[in-house]
Design a protein around this motif. Structure first.
Motif, PDB file in Angstrom:
ATOM      1  N   SER A   8      -0.002 -13.754  -4.688  1.00  0.00           N
ATOM      2  CA  SER A   8      -0.965 -12.834  -4.102  1.00  0.00           C
ATOM      3  C   SER A   8      -2.194 -13.609  -3.648  1.00  0.00           C
ATOM      4  O   SER A   8      -2.281 -14.828  -3.839  1.00  0.00           O
ATOM      5  CB  SER A   8      -1.375 -11.756  -5.115  1.00  0.00           C
ATOM      6  OG  SER A   8      -2.251 -12.298  -6.089  1.00  0.00           O
ATOM      7  N   THR A  18       2.745 -10.043  -2.621  1.00  0.00           N
ATOM      8  CA  THR A  18       1.922  -8.839  -2.579  1.00  0.00           C
ATOM      9  C   THR A  18       0.484  -9.237  -2.284  1.00  0.00           C
ATOM     10  O   THR A  18       0.112 -10.416  -2.408  1.00  0.00           O
ATOM     11  CB  THR A  18       1.988  -8.098  -3.929  1.00  0.00           C
ATOM     12  OG1 THR A  18       1.095  -6.987  -3.906  1.00  0.00           O
ATOM     13  CG2 THR A  18       1.587  -9.016  -5.076  1.00  0.00           C
ATOM     14  N   LEU A  19      -0.326  -8.264  -1.910  1.00  0.00           N
ATOM     15  CA  LEU A  19      -1.752  -8.519  -1.743  1.00  0.00           C
ATOM     16  C   LEU A  19      -2.482  -8.483  -3.075  1.00  0.00           C
ATOM     17  O   LEU A  19      -3.649  -8.867  -3.159  1.00  0.00           O
ATOM     18  CB  LEU A  19      -2.359  -7.495  -0.783  1.00  0.00           C
ATOM     19  CG  LEU A  19      -1.824  -7.537   0.657  1.00  0.00           C
ATOM     20  CD1 LEU A  19      -2.470  -6.431   1.485  1.00  0.00           C
ATOM     21  CD2 LEU A  19      -2.067  -8.888   1.294  1.00  0.00           C
ATOM     22  N   SER A  64      -6.398  -7.637  -4.675  1.00  0.00           N
ATOM     23  CA  SER A  64      -7.231  -7.771  -3.488  1.00  0.00           C
ATOM     24  C   SER A  64      -6.959  -6.679  -2.468  1.00  0.00           C
ATOM     25  O   SER A  64      -7.772  -6.441  -1.563  1.00  0.00           O
ATOM     26  CB  SER A  64      -7.001  -9.142  -2.831  1.00  0.00           C
ATOM     27  OG  SER A  64      -7.365 -10.192  -3.701  1.00  0.00           O
ATOM     28  N   SER A  65      -5.819  -6.006  -2.603  1.00  0.00           N
ATOM     29  CA  SER A  65      -5.469  -4.977  -1.626  1.00  0.00           C
ATOM     30  C   SER A  65      -6.524  -3.875  -1.577  1.00  0.00           C
ATOM     31  O   SER A  65      -6.836  -3.342  -0.509  1.00  0.00           O
ATOM     32  CB  SER A  65      -4.093  -4.377  -1.945  1.00  0.00           C
ATOM     33  OG  SER A  65      -4.099  -3.760  -3.230  1.00  0.00           O
ATOM     34  N   ILE A  83      -9.185  -4.878   0.713  1.00  0.00           N
ATOM     35  CA  ILE A  83      -8.726  -4.902   2.107  1.00  0.00           C
ATOM     36  C   ILE A  83      -8.681  -3.485   2.668  1.00  0.00           C
ATOM     37  O   ILE A  83      -9.002  -3.250   3.833  1.00  0.00           O
ATOM     38  CB  ILE A  83      -7.350  -5.589   2.216  1.00  0.00           C
ATOM     39  CG1 ILE A  83      -7.491  -7.077   1.884  1.00  0.00           C
ATOM     40  CG2 ILE A  83      -6.766  -5.419   3.619  1.00  0.00           C
ATOM     41  CD1 ILE A  83      -6.201  -7.848   1.929  1.00  0.00           C
ATOM     42  N   PHE A  84      -8.298  -2.508   1.825  1.00  0.00           N
ATOM     43  CA  PHE A  84      -8.257  -1.122   2.290  1.00  0.00           C
ATOM     44  C   PHE A  84      -9.647  -0.608   2.659  1.00  0.00           C
ATOM     45  O   PHE A  84      -9.775   0.416   3.334  1.00  0.00           O
ATOM     46  CB  PHE A  84      -7.648  -0.206   1.215  1.00  0.00           C
ATOM     47  CG  PHE A  84      -6.220  -0.554   0.860  1.00  0.00           C
ATOM     48  CD1 PHE A  84      -5.424  -1.268   1.732  1.00  0.00           C
ATOM     49  CD2 PHE A  84      -5.685  -0.152  -0.353  1.00  0.00           C
ATOM     50  CE1 PHE A  84      -4.108  -1.589   1.407  1.00  0.00           C
ATOM     51  CE2 PHE A  84      -4.374  -0.454  -0.693  1.00  0.00           C
ATOM     52  CZ  PHE A  84      -3.586  -1.184   0.190  1.00  0.00           C
ATOM     53  N   PRO A  86       1.933  -2.405   2.528  1.00  0.00           N
ATOM     54  CA  PRO A  86       1.178  -1.221   2.097  1.00  0.00           C
ATOM     55  C   PRO A  86       0.843  -0.305   3.274  1.00  0.00           C
ATOM     56  O   PRO A  86       0.179  -0.737   4.231  1.00  0.00           O
ATOM     57  CB  PRO A  86      -0.100  -1.816   1.491  1.00  0.00           C
ATOM     58  CG  PRO A  86       0.256  -3.222   1.129  1.00  0.00           C
ATOM     59  CD  PRO A  86       1.244  -3.657   2.157  1.00  0.00           C
ATOM     60  N   LEU A 139      -2.766   0.191   4.919  1.00  0.00           N
ATOM     61  CA  LEU A 139      -3.353  -0.676   5.942  1.00  0.00           C
ATOM     62  C   LEU A 139      -3.536   0.075   7.254  1.00  0.00           C
ATOM     63  O   LEU A 139      -4.457  -0.204   8.021  1.00  0.00           O
ATOM     64  CB  LEU A 139      -2.466  -1.907   6.166  1.00  0.00           C
ATOM     65  CG  LEU A 139      -2.375  -2.899   5.000  1.00  0.00           C
ATOM     66  CD1 LEU A 139      -1.345  -3.982   5.317  1.00  0.00           C
ATOM     67  CD2 LEU A 139      -3.733  -3.524   4.707  1.00  0.00           C
TER      68      LEU A 139
END
Length: 362
Positions: free
Chosen positions: A242, A266-267, A270-271, A274-275, A294, A297
Protein backbone atom coordinates in the motif's frame (compact mmCIF):
# COMPACT_ATOMS: atom_id res chain seq x y z
CA UNK A 1 52.74 38.66 -8.80
CA UNK A 2 51.78 40.99 -5.95
CA UNK A 3 49.03 43.50 -6.82
CA UNK A 4 47.83 44.07 -3.27
CA UNK A 5 46.80 47.46 -1.84
CA UNK A 6 46.10 49.25 -5.11
CA UNK A 7 42.95 50.60 -6.70
CA UNK A 8 42.34 47.70 -9.11
CA UNK A 9 38.68 47.24 -10.06
CA UNK A 10 38.96 43.99 -11.99
CA UNK A 11 41.41 41.32 -13.17
CA UNK A 12 41.97 40.53 -16.85
CA UNK A 13 41.21 37.05 -18.11
CA UNK A 14 44.68 36.89 -19.61
CA UNK A 15 46.21 36.43 -16.15
CA UNK A 16 44.54 33.05 -15.98
CA UNK A 17 46.50 31.89 -19.00
CA UNK A 18 49.97 32.79 -17.70
CA UNK A 19 51.36 29.31 -17.27
CA UNK A 20 54.34 30.30 -15.12
CA UNK A 21 52.30 32.38 -12.65
CA UNK A 22 52.42 30.55 -9.32
CA UNK A 23 51.44 33.25 -6.82
CA UNK A 24 48.87 36.03 -7.21
CA UNK A 25 48.05 38.48 -4.40
CA UNK A 26 45.22 40.96 -4.93
CA UNK A 27 44.04 41.83 -1.43
CA UNK A 28 43.43 45.47 -0.54
CA UNK A 29 41.84 46.37 -3.88
CA UNK A 30 38.32 47.35 -4.95
CA UNK A 31 37.50 44.28 -7.04
CA UNK A 32 33.74 43.72 -7.02
CA UNK A 33 33.36 41.60 -10.13
CA UNK A 34 34.89 38.55 -8.43
CA UNK A 35 33.67 37.09 -5.16
CA UNK A 36 35.90 37.91 -2.21
CA UNK A 37 36.05 34.25 -1.21
CA UNK A 38 37.63 33.40 -4.54
CA UNK A 39 40.13 36.27 -4.40
CA UNK A 40 41.66 34.71 -1.29
CA UNK A 41 41.98 31.27 -2.86
CA UNK A 42 45.31 29.87 -4.09
CA UNK A 43 46.50 31.24 -7.42
CA UNK A 44 45.62 28.03 -9.27
CA UNK A 45 41.92 28.34 -8.37
CA UNK A 46 41.78 32.07 -9.12
CA UNK A 47 43.50 31.49 -12.48
CA UNK A 48 41.03 28.72 -13.34
CA UNK A 49 38.18 31.18 -12.83
CA UNK A 50 39.87 33.94 -14.83
CA UNK A 51 40.24 31.55 -17.75
CA UNK A 52 36.45 31.24 -17.90
CA UNK A 53 36.18 34.98 -18.55
CA UNK A 54 38.04 35.03 -21.84
CA UNK A 55 39.88 32.92 -24.43
CA UNK A 56 43.52 32.03 -24.17
CA UNK A 57 46.27 34.35 -25.34
CA UNK A 58 47.94 33.45 -28.62
CA UNK A 59 50.22 30.51 -28.03
CA UNK A 60 49.18 30.10 -24.40
CA UNK A 61 48.19 26.70 -23.09
CA UNK A 62 46.59 25.50 -19.92
CA UNK A 63 48.75 22.87 -18.28
CA UNK A 64 46.34 22.34 -15.38
CA UNK A 65 43.79 20.39 -17.38
CA UNK A 66 43.42 18.38 -20.56
CA UNK A 67 41.07 19.87 -23.13
CA UNK A 68 38.59 17.11 -23.79
CA UNK A 69 35.30 17.49 -25.59
CA UNK A 70 33.40 16.92 -22.35
CA UNK A 71 33.71 18.22 -18.82
CA UNK A 72 34.54 16.38 -15.67
CA UNK A 73 34.19 18.00 -12.28
CA UNK A 74 34.93 17.16 -8.69
CA UNK A 75 32.94 17.75 -5.52
CA UNK A 76 32.50 21.22 -4.12
CA UNK A 77 35.42 20.68 -1.81
CA UNK A 78 38.21 19.96 -4.26
CA UNK A 79 38.22 17.59 -7.17
CA UNK A 80 39.30 17.94 -10.76
CA UNK A 81 38.52 21.18 -12.53
CA UNK A 82 36.10 21.53 -15.39
CA UNK A 83 37.47 22.14 -18.87
CA UNK A 84 38.09 25.93 -18.99
CA UNK A 85 36.84 26.15 -22.57
CA UNK A 86 33.53 24.68 -21.46
CA UNK A 87 33.39 27.08 -18.51
CA UNK A 88 33.86 29.95 -20.92
CA UNK A 89 30.85 28.78 -22.93
CA UNK A 90 28.73 28.25 -19.82
CA UNK A 91 29.48 31.77 -18.62
CA UNK A 92 27.63 33.20 -21.62
CA UNK A 93 24.96 30.52 -21.67
CA UNK A 94 22.17 32.41 -19.88
CA UNK A 95 19.06 32.43 -22.00
CA UNK A 96 16.05 34.70 -22.30
CA UNK A 97 13.90 31.90 -20.92
CA UNK A 98 15.86 31.87 -17.68
CA UNK A 99 17.01 28.26 -18.13
CA UNK A 100 20.60 27.20 -17.50
CA UNK A 101 21.06 23.93 -19.37
CA UNK A 102 23.97 21.91 -17.97
CA UNK A 103 22.59 18.57 -19.12
CA UNK A 104 24.64 15.87 -20.87
CA UNK A 105 28.02 17.39 -20.01
CA UNK A 106 29.34 14.38 -18.04
CA UNK A 107 29.74 16.59 -14.97
CA UNK A 108 30.68 14.89 -11.74
CA UNK A 109 28.96 17.08 -9.16
CA UNK A 110 29.55 20.79 -8.78
CA UNK A 111 33.23 21.76 -8.82
CA UNK A 112 34.29 25.07 -7.28
CA UNK A 113 35.16 26.66 -10.61
CA UNK A 114 31.83 25.66 -12.18
CA UNK A 115 29.89 27.03 -9.20
CA UNK A 116 31.82 30.28 -9.43
CA UNK A 117 31.01 30.63 -13.12
CA UNK A 118 27.31 30.03 -12.55
CA UNK A 119 27.12 32.50 -9.68
CA UNK A 120 28.96 35.25 -11.57
CA UNK A 121 27.45 34.80 -15.05
CA UNK A 122 25.61 37.92 -16.29
CA UNK A 123 22.22 36.21 -16.25
CA UNK A 124 22.56 34.54 -12.83
CA UNK A 125 20.16 36.97 -11.14
CA UNK A 126 17.39 36.06 -13.58
CA UNK A 127 17.87 32.29 -13.69
CA UNK A 128 14.57 30.51 -12.99
CA UNK A 129 15.47 26.90 -13.85
CA UNK A 130 18.58 24.71 -13.89
CA UNK A 131 18.85 21.41 -15.74
CA UNK A 132 21.70 19.09 -14.67
CA UNK A 133 20.15 15.92 -16.08
CA UNK A 134 22.16 13.14 -17.68
CA UNK A 135 25.35 13.80 -15.75
CA UNK A 136 27.09 11.98 -12.89
CA UNK A 137 25.86 13.99 -9.91
CA UNK A 138 25.49 12.05 -6.66
CA UNK A 139 24.29 15.03 -4.63
CA UNK A 140 22.04 18.00 -5.34
CA UNK A 141 23.57 21.49 -5.68
CA UNK A 142 21.16 22.99 -3.13
CA UNK A 143 23.92 24.98 -1.41
CA UNK A 144 24.54 26.90 -4.64
CA UNK A 145 20.83 27.65 -4.99
CA UNK A 146 20.97 29.74 -1.82
CA UNK A 147 22.79 32.32 -3.93
CA UNK A 148 20.33 32.08 -6.85
CA UNK A 149 17.10 33.30 -5.25
CA UNK A 150 15.07 33.30 -8.47
CA UNK A 151 15.63 29.62 -9.30
CA UNK A 152 12.41 27.69 -8.85
CA UNK A 153 13.01 24.52 -10.86
CA UNK A 154 15.80 21.93 -10.68
CA UNK A 155 15.93 18.95 -13.03
CA UNK A 156 18.37 16.26 -11.92
CA UNK A 157 17.12 13.20 -13.78
CA UNK A 158 19.40 10.41 -14.96
CA UNK A 159 22.28 11.04 -12.60
CA UNK A 160 23.81 8.95 -9.82
CA UNK A 161 21.84 10.36 -6.90
CA UNK A 162 21.93 7.71 -4.21
CA UNK A 163 25.46 6.52 -4.91
CA UNK A 164 27.00 8.91 -2.39
CA UNK A 165 26.65 9.44 1.36
CA UNK A 166 23.70 11.79 0.98
CA UNK A 167 21.86 14.08 -1.41
CA UNK A 168 23.44 17.32 -0.21
CA UNK A 169 27.12 18.25 -0.35
CA UNK A 170 28.91 17.62 2.94
CA UNK A 171 30.28 21.16 2.68
CA UNK A 172 26.88 22.72 2.17
CA UNK A 173 24.34 23.74 4.78
CA UNK A 174 21.35 24.55 2.58
CA UNK A 175 18.61 26.75 3.91
CA UNK A 176 15.17 27.05 2.34
CA UNK A 177 16.04 26.71 -1.34
CA UNK A 178 12.90 28.33 -2.75
CA UNK A 179 12.45 25.46 -5.20
CA UNK A 180 8.90 24.78 -6.33
CA UNK A 181 9.72 21.99 -8.82
CA UNK A 182 12.22 19.16 -8.35
CA UNK A 183 12.68 16.22 -10.70
CA UNK A 184 14.98 13.43 -9.46
CA UNK A 185 13.58 10.62 -11.58
CA UNK A 186 15.70 7.74 -12.80
CA UNK A 187 18.35 7.77 -10.10
CA UNK A 188 19.19 5.41 -7.22
CA UNK A 189 17.33 7.07 -4.36
CA UNK A 190 16.29 5.04 -1.36
CA UNK A 191 13.48 6.01 0.98
CA UNK A 192 16.13 6.73 3.62
CA UNK A 193 17.95 9.26 1.43
CA UNK A 194 14.70 10.95 0.45
CA UNK A 195 13.77 11.20 4.13
CA UNK A 196 17.15 12.74 4.90
CA UNK A 197 16.65 15.31 2.15
CA UNK A 198 13.19 16.28 3.42
CA UNK A 199 14.06 16.23 7.12
CA UNK A 200 15.56 19.73 7.31
CA UNK A 201 12.44 21.32 5.80
CA UNK A 202 14.27 23.19 3.02
CA UNK A 203 11.86 21.94 0.33
CA UNK A 204 8.53 22.83 1.92
CA UNK A 205 7.62 25.12 -0.98
CA UNK A 206 7.66 22.31 -3.55
CA UNK A 207 4.65 22.18 -5.84
CA UNK A 208 5.94 19.52 -8.23
CA UNK A 209 7.99 16.54 -7.03
CA UNK A 210 9.00 13.66 -9.26
CA UNK A 211 10.95 10.72 -7.83
CA UNK A 212 9.79 8.12 -10.34
CA UNK A 213 12.15 5.30 -11.31
CA UNK A 214 13.96 5.15 -7.97
CA UNK A 215 14.16 2.13 -5.62
CA UNK A 216 12.28 3.81 -2.75
CA UNK A 217 10.34 0.62 -1.85
CA UNK A 218 8.25 2.57 0.68
CA UNK A 219 6.53 5.94 1.02
CA UNK A 220 8.34 8.30 3.33
CA UNK A 221 6.02 9.97 5.88
CA UNK A 222 7.91 13.26 5.49
CA UNK A 223 6.23 13.65 2.13
CA UNK A 224 3.17 14.64 4.14
CA UNK A 225 4.83 17.91 5.13
CA UNK A 226 4.83 19.10 1.49
CA UNK A 227 1.52 20.89 1.82
CA UNK A 228 1.95 22.94 -1.38
CA UNK A 229 2.25 19.95 -3.72
CA UNK A 230 0.23 20.02 -6.93
CA UNK A 231 2.05 17.11 -8.57
CA UNK A 232 3.51 13.99 -6.93
CA UNK A 233 5.00 11.25 -9.10
CA UNK A 234 5.94 7.94 -7.47
CA UNK A 235 5.83 5.63 -10.49
CA UNK A 236 8.34 2.76 -10.82
CA UNK A 237 9.46 3.15 -7.18
CA UNK A 238 9.11 -0.45 -6.05
CA UNK A 239 6.30 0.40 -3.62
CA UNK A 240 4.87 -2.81 -2.16
CA UNK A 241 1.45 -3.46 -0.61
CA UNK A 242 0.00 0.00 0.00
CA UNK A 243 1.00 3.65 -0.02
CA UNK A 244 0.68 4.06 3.74
CA UNK A 245 1.53 6.37 5.47
CA UNK A 246 0.90 8.86 2.64
CA UNK A 247 -1.76 11.35 3.72
CA UNK A 248 -2.83 13.56 0.83
CA UNK A 249 -5.26 15.42 3.08
CA UNK A 250 -2.13 17.39 4.04
CA UNK A 251 -1.83 18.33 0.35
CA UNK A 252 -5.05 20.26 -0.31
CA UNK A 253 -3.86 21.48 -3.73
CA UNK A 254 -2.82 18.08 -5.11
CA UNK A 255 -3.93 17.67 -8.72
CA UNK A 256 -1.76 14.85 -10.08
CA UNK A 257 -0.82 11.61 -8.28
CA UNK A 258 1.14 8.95 -10.16
CA UNK A 259 1.40 5.58 -8.40
CA UNK A 260 1.85 3.51 -11.53
CA UNK A 261 4.13 0.53 -12.10
CA UNK A 262 4.59 -0.54 -8.50
CA UNK A 263 3.39 -3.57 -6.55
CA UNK A 264 0.43 -2.01 -4.78
CA UNK A 265 -2.35 -4.34 -3.67
CA UNK A 266 -4.45 -1.64 -2.03
CA UNK A 267 -4.38 2.05 -1.21
CA UNK A 268 -4.48 1.05 2.46
CA UNK A 269 -5.39 3.57 5.14
CA UNK A 270 -4.27 6.28 2.75
CA UNK A 271 -7.42 5.71 0.72
CA UNK A 272 -9.46 7.77 3.19
CA UNK A 273 -7.31 10.82 2.50
CA UNK A 274 -7.42 10.25 -1.27
CA UNK A 275 -11.23 10.19 -1.11
CA UNK A 276 -10.97 13.74 0.29
CA UNK A 277 -8.62 15.01 -2.43
CA UNK A 278 -11.01 17.61 -3.76
CA UNK A 279 -8.57 19.05 -6.32
CA UNK A 280 -7.31 15.72 -7.70
CA UNK A 281 -7.63 15.59 -11.49
CA UNK A 282 -5.24 12.79 -12.47
CA UNK A 283 -4.68 9.46 -10.70
CA UNK A 284 -2.62 6.64 -12.21
CA UNK A 285 -2.82 3.18 -10.65
CA UNK A 286 -1.60 1.43 -13.80
CA UNK A 287 0.37 -1.81 -13.66
CA UNK A 288 -0.01 -2.66 -9.99
CA UNK A 289 -1.43 -5.71 -8.19
CA UNK A 290 -4.82 -4.30 -7.19
CA UNK A 291 -7.71 -6.76 -7.08
CA UNK A 292 -10.19 -3.98 -6.48
CA UNK A 293 -10.48 -0.37 -7.62
CA UNK A 294 -12.30 1.61 -4.89
CA UNK A 295 -15.51 2.98 -6.44
CA UNK A 296 -15.29 5.97 -4.07
CA UNK A 297 -12.62 7.38 -6.38
CA UNK A 298 -15.39 8.20 -8.84
CA UNK A 299 -16.88 10.61 -6.31
CA UNK A 300 -13.94 12.98 -6.54
CA UNK A 301 -15.47 16.09 -8.13
CA UNK A 302 -12.48 17.08 -10.28
CA UNK A 303 -11.11 13.66 -11.20
CA UNK A 304 -10.95 13.45 -14.99
CA UNK A 305 -8.25 10.82 -15.56
CA UNK A 306 -8.22 7.49 -13.72
CA UNK A 307 -5.79 4.95 -15.18
CA UNK A 308 -6.19 1.36 -13.98
CA UNK A 309 -4.96 -0.84 -16.84
CA UNK A 310 -2.55 -3.63 -15.88
CA UNK A 311 -4.21 -4.64 -12.58
CA UNK A 312 -5.76 -8.06 -11.82
CA UNK A 313 -9.07 -6.43 -10.84
CA UNK A 314 -12.20 -7.77 -12.57
CA UNK A 315 -14.87 -5.29 -11.56
CA UNK A 316 -14.10 -3.05 -14.53
CA UNK A 317 -13.95 -5.08 -17.70
CA UNK A 318 -11.13 -4.54 -20.20
CA UNK A 319 -13.62 -3.28 -22.78
CA UNK A 320 -14.63 -0.47 -20.44
CA UNK A 321 -11.02 0.33 -19.53
CA UNK A 322 -10.18 0.66 -23.21
CA UNK A 323 -12.92 3.27 -23.63
CA UNK A 324 -11.07 5.63 -21.33
CA UNK A 325 -11.34 7.26 -17.94
CA UNK A 326 -14.77 8.80 -18.47
CA UNK A 327 -16.36 5.36 -18.95
CA UNK A 328 -14.43 3.88 -16.03
CA UNK A 329 -15.60 6.65 -13.71
CA UNK A 330 -19.15 6.31 -14.98
CA UNK A 331 -19.15 2.59 -14.20
CA UNK A 332 -17.70 3.10 -10.72
CA UNK A 333 -20.34 5.72 -9.93
CA UNK A 334 -23.08 3.40 -11.11
CA UNK A 335 -21.93 0.84 -8.55
CA UNK A 336 -22.68 3.48 -5.92
CA UNK A 337 -26.06 4.26 -7.42
CA UNK A 338 -24.97 7.61 -8.83
CA UNK A 339 -24.84 9.00 -12.33
CA UNK A 340 -22.81 12.14 -11.57
CA UNK A 341 -20.16 12.97 -8.97
CA UNK A 342 -21.60 14.78 -5.94
CA UNK A 343 -20.57 18.36 -5.16
CA UNK A 344 -17.35 18.78 -3.19
CA UNK A 345 -18.07 17.94 0.44
CA UNK A 346 -15.18 16.15 2.19
CA UNK A 347 -17.12 15.50 5.39
CA UNK A 348 -20.02 13.82 3.66
CA UNK A 349 -17.74 11.76 1.45
CA UNK A 350 -15.70 10.50 4.36
CA UNK A 351 -18.50 9.59 6.73
CA UNK A 352 -21.41 8.44 4.60
CA UNK A 353 -21.88 4.67 4.67
CA UNK A 354 -23.42 4.95 1.23
CA UNK A 355 -20.00 5.86 -0.18
CA UNK A 356 -18.10 3.21 1.71
CA UNK A 357 -16.14 2.94 4.90
CA UNK A 358 -15.44 6.23 6.63
CA UNK A 359 -13.74 7.09 9.93
CA UNK A 360 -16.98 6.47 11.85
CA UNK A 361 -17.84 3.21 10.15
CA UNK A 362 -15.96 0.10 11.21
Amino acid sequence: LDLSNNDIKDLPASLGWVETLQHLKVDGNSIKTIRQALLTKPAAELKAFLRTRGPSLRGATDSSSSFSSTATGGKQAGGSAVDPQLLFRIRDMGSVSGLLDLSRLKLTNLSADLAEVVLTMPSSSSLAAIDVSNNKFNYLPLDMLQHLPMVRSLVATDNQLGDGQGLVSADGSPQNSGLTALDMSNNKLSSYLLSELLSNGNLVQLRDLCVSCNPLKAVDPLLNQLSQLRVLRLGFCGLVGSIDPLDVSNMPHLQTLDLSNNKLVTLGDSSASIFRAQQLEFLSLENNCMNEIPPQLALLPRLVTLLIVGNPQRAVRPQVVQQGSAKVLELLRSRLGLSEPPPANPTTMASSSRYGKGPNNN
